[in-house]
Design a protein around this motif. Structure first.
Motif, PDB file in Angstrom:
ATOM      1  N   UNK A 162      -4.089 -71.182  10.081  1.00 58.08           N
ATOM      2  CA  UNK A 162      -5.535 -71.097   9.906  1.00 58.08           C
ATOM      3  C   UNK A 162      -5.961 -71.940   8.708  1.00 58.08           C
ATOM      4  N   UNK A 163      -6.831 -72.913   8.952  1.00 55.56           N
ATOM      5  CA  UNK A 163      -7.227 -73.848   7.896  1.00 55.56           C
ATOM      6  C   UNK A 163      -7.861 -73.122   6.713  1.00 55.56           C
ATOM      7  N   UNK A 164      -8.687 -72.110   6.989  1.00 55.88           N
ATOM      8  CA  UNK A 164      -9.330 -71.379   5.907  1.00 55.88           C
ATOM      9  C   UNK A 164      -8.334 -70.671   5.014  1.00 55.88           C
ATOM     10  N   UNK A 165      -7.278 -70.125   5.607  1.00 58.36           N
ATOM     11  CA  UNK A 165      -6.282 -69.408   4.815  1.00 58.36           C
ATOM     12  C   UNK A 165      -5.366 -70.370   4.063  1.00 58.36           C
ATOM     13  N   UNK A 166      -5.082 -71.520   4.653  1.00 61.37           N
ATOM     14  CA  UNK A 166      -4.302 -72.529   3.942  1.00 61.37           C
ATOM     15  C   UNK A 166      -5.044 -72.979   2.694  1.00 61.37           C
ATOM     16  N   UNK A 167      -6.347 -73.163   2.822  1.00 64.21           N
ATOM     17  CA  UNK A 167      -7.151 -73.614   1.684  1.00 64.21           C
ATOM     18  C   UNK A 167      -7.425 -72.489   0.695  1.00 64.21           C
ATOM     19  N   UNK A 168      -7.491 -71.255   1.193  1.00 62.77           N
ATOM     20  CA  UNK A 168      -7.801 -70.101   0.334  1.00 62.77           C
ATOM     21  C   UNK A 168      -6.817 -68.977   0.638  1.00 62.77           C
ATOM     22  N   UNK A 169      -5.577 -69.098   0.156  1.00 70.13           N
ATOM     23  CA  UNK A 169      -4.550 -68.089   0.464  1.00 70.13           C
ATOM     24  C   UNK A 169      -4.931 -66.667   0.071  1.00 70.13           C
ATOM     25  N   UNK A 170      -5.827 -66.543  -0.903  1.00 71.46           N
ATOM     26  CA  UNK A 170      -6.224 -65.209  -1.333  1.00 71.46           C
ATOM     27  C   UNK A 170      -6.934 -64.438  -0.212  1.00 71.46           C
ATOM     28  N   UNK A 171      -7.500 -65.157   0.763  1.00 78.21           N
ATOM     29  CA  UNK A 171      -8.141 -64.479   1.889  1.00 78.21           C
ATOM     30  C   UNK A 171      -7.105 -63.750   2.741  1.00 78.21           C
ATOM     31  N   UNK A 172      -5.985 -64.397   2.965  1.00 71.65           N
ATOM     32  CA  UNK A 172      -4.916 -63.739   3.718  1.00 71.65           C
ATOM     33  C   UNK A 172      -4.360 -62.562   2.935  1.00 71.65           C
ATOM     34  N   UNK A 180       5.603 -70.204   1.595  1.00 71.71           N
ATOM     35  CA  UNK A 180       4.995 -69.423   0.520  1.00 71.71           C
ATOM     36  C   UNK A 180       4.815 -67.972   0.923  1.00 71.71           C
ATOM     37  N   UNK A 181       4.267 -67.739   2.109  1.00 71.52           N
ATOM     38  CA  UNK A 181       4.002 -66.350   2.485  1.00 71.52           C
ATOM     39  C   UNK A 181       5.286 -65.609   2.853  1.00 71.52           C
ATOM     40  N   UNK A 182       6.286 -66.330   3.354  1.00 65.19           N
ATOM     41  CA  UNK A 182       7.583 -65.685   3.590  1.00 65.19           C
ATOM     42  C   UNK A 182       8.206 -65.263   2.270  1.00 65.19           C
ATOM     43  N   UNK A 183       8.233 -66.154   1.306  1.00 67.42           N
ATOM     44  CA  UNK A 183       8.855 -65.844   0.015  1.00 67.42           C
ATOM     45  C   UNK A 183       8.100 -64.768  -0.748  1.00 67.42           C
ATOM     46  N   UNK A 184       6.806 -64.630  -0.476  1.00 68.02           N
ATOM     47  CA  UNK A 184       6.005 -63.581  -1.103  1.00 68.02           C
ATOM     48  C   UNK A 184       6.014 -62.278  -0.304  1.00 68.02           C
ATOM     49  N   UNK A 185       6.793 -62.264   0.774  1.00 71.21           N
ATOM     50  CA  UNK A 185       7.010 -61.056   1.578  1.00 71.21           C
ATOM     51  C   UNK A 185       5.728 -60.526   2.221  1.00 71.21           C
ATOM     52  N   UNK A 222     -11.132 -71.187  10.624  1.00 69.05           N
ATOM     53  CA  UNK A 222     -11.797 -70.378   9.611  1.00 69.05           C
ATOM     54  C   UNK A 222     -11.390 -68.910   9.719  1.00 69.05           C
ATOM     55  N   UNK A 223     -11.759 -68.179   8.682  1.00 71.44           N
ATOM     56  CA  UNK A 223     -11.606 -66.725   8.688  1.00 71.44           C
ATOM     57  C   UNK A 223     -12.985 -66.133   8.939  1.00 71.44           C
ATOM     58  N   UNK A 224     -13.167 -65.362  10.008  1.00 68.46           N
ATOM     59  CA  UNK A 224     -14.494 -64.793  10.273  1.00 68.46           C
ATOM     60  C   UNK A 224     -15.000 -63.966   9.101  1.00 68.46           C
ATOM     61  N   UNK A 250      -0.474 -61.013  -6.193  1.00 71.76           N
ATOM     62  CA  UNK A 250      -0.870 -62.423  -6.148  1.00 71.76           C
ATOM     63  C   UNK A 250       0.246 -63.190  -5.461  1.00 71.76           C
ATOM     64  N   UNK A 251      -0.046 -64.409  -5.040  1.00 66.72           N
ATOM     65  CA  UNK A 251       0.944 -65.242  -4.367  1.00 66.72           C
ATOM     66  C   UNK A 251       1.493 -66.281  -5.324  1.00 66.72           C
ATOM     67  N   UNK A 252       2.812 -66.444  -5.309  1.00 68.30           N
ATOM     68  CA  UNK A 252       3.459 -67.484  -6.102  1.00 68.30           C
ATOM     69  C   UNK A 252       4.127 -68.479  -5.172  1.00 68.30           C
TER      70      UNK A 252
END
Length: 278
Positions: free
Chosen positions: A151-161, A192-197, A124-126, A255-257
């Motif tokens: 992190x499972x929370x960030x995988x499910x909700x990338x907007x948190x990261x 995804x996060x690598x390509x989104x820099x 989770x994300x605290x 935003x993430x693509x």
């Protein structure tokens, strides 16, 4: 620490558990030396020893880590292994840090007093994560999130990261995440996060000489396929800046693509404390 031109052409690993007998990493000096030999073979010149540091050890871990780093470097010199180990820590975050974020300065990478590696629970994300990032930045420190792609929370909700990066946090991704060591869902998120820099460092998070070695080259090959020459910054330029306490200039997408899609909107900024909201 200032490194020379020749060393600048070598890789730097800012997250390893190479110190012997401290945590769940190298179990003894023999394993530490084997890990360092693997790093040398992989073209890595410097590794940061970043043992897990829990809440009860925030104030006392620094001296122990420095002493162990000194002893390990002595052994490496005796064995003629051309790898230098530098002090650091992987700090497990707790709500206690909200009232004393300045204590993280003693646990910063290369004892430089600027970049600090923070570990969230993998599940989770605290809830206090944004507030903690804000308070750490106010102290002139730069928080680096250790392997958030796991992190499972960030995988499910990338907007948190993305939200934490927008606030000023940086991201350290594990090399094994992009090569598929931890499974397809983590690999997909890593791409995804690598390509989104929004990955700023790639490190091994090494725990052993064989199963989880100090190795960056295979991840670098995959990242070059995804983002070209920019991949080298994640294992060389940015880690070097962290060792020397230098400021990084980063860009943050709005935003993430998914990989392969065009990213339309970016905000460029120099890394500095953000003083509005958490």
């Amino acid at each position: 620490m200032e490194t020379g031109q020749e060393e600048e052409d070598q890789l730097i690993d800012i997250h390893t558990h190479i110190l012997p007998g401290i945590d769940d990493g190298a179990r003894n000096l023999e394993v530490s030396l084997e890990m360092a030999k693997g790093a040398e073979k992989d073209g890595i010149s410097h590794v940061v020893a970043s043992p897990h540091v829990m809440e009860e050890d925030y104030g006392t871990a620094q001296e122990m880590i420095r002493a162990e780093v000194k002893e390990l470097n002595r052994a490496l010199s005796e064995e003629k292994i051309s790898v230098e180990v530098l002090p650091g820590a992987e700090v497990h975050v707790s709500a206690a840090l909200l009232s004393k974020p300045e204590i993280l300065r003693n646990l910063s990478i290369n004892s430089g007093g600027k970049y600090v590696l923070l570990e969230f629970p993998l599940q989770e994300v605290p809830k206090f994560a944004g507030e903690l990032i804000f308070k750490v930045l106010l102290k002139g420190l730069v928080p680096i999130l250790a392997h958030p792609e796991r992190n499972l929370g960030m995988i499910e909700r990338p907007e948190e990261l993305l939200g934490l990066v927008e606030k000023g946090a940086l991201v350290q991704m594990n090399a094994g995440s992009i090569t598929g060591k931890y499974g397809e869902s983590i690999k997909d998120f890593a791409e995804t996060i690598v390509c989104n820099r929004i990955v700023h460092f790639v490190a091994s998070d090494a725990h052993s000489a064989k199963n989880r070695p100090v190795m960056l080259s295979s991840a670098l090959v995959r990242m070059k396929e995804l983002i070209g020459d920019d991949a080298a910054k994640l294992v060389l330029d940015n880690p070097l800046a962290a060792l020397n306490g230098e400021t990084l200039e980063v860009s943050v997408p709005r935003h993430l693509d998914k990989p392969g899609k065009k990213i339309f909107s970016w905000v460029s900024r120099r890394l500095s404390p953000r003083l509005s909201g958490f």
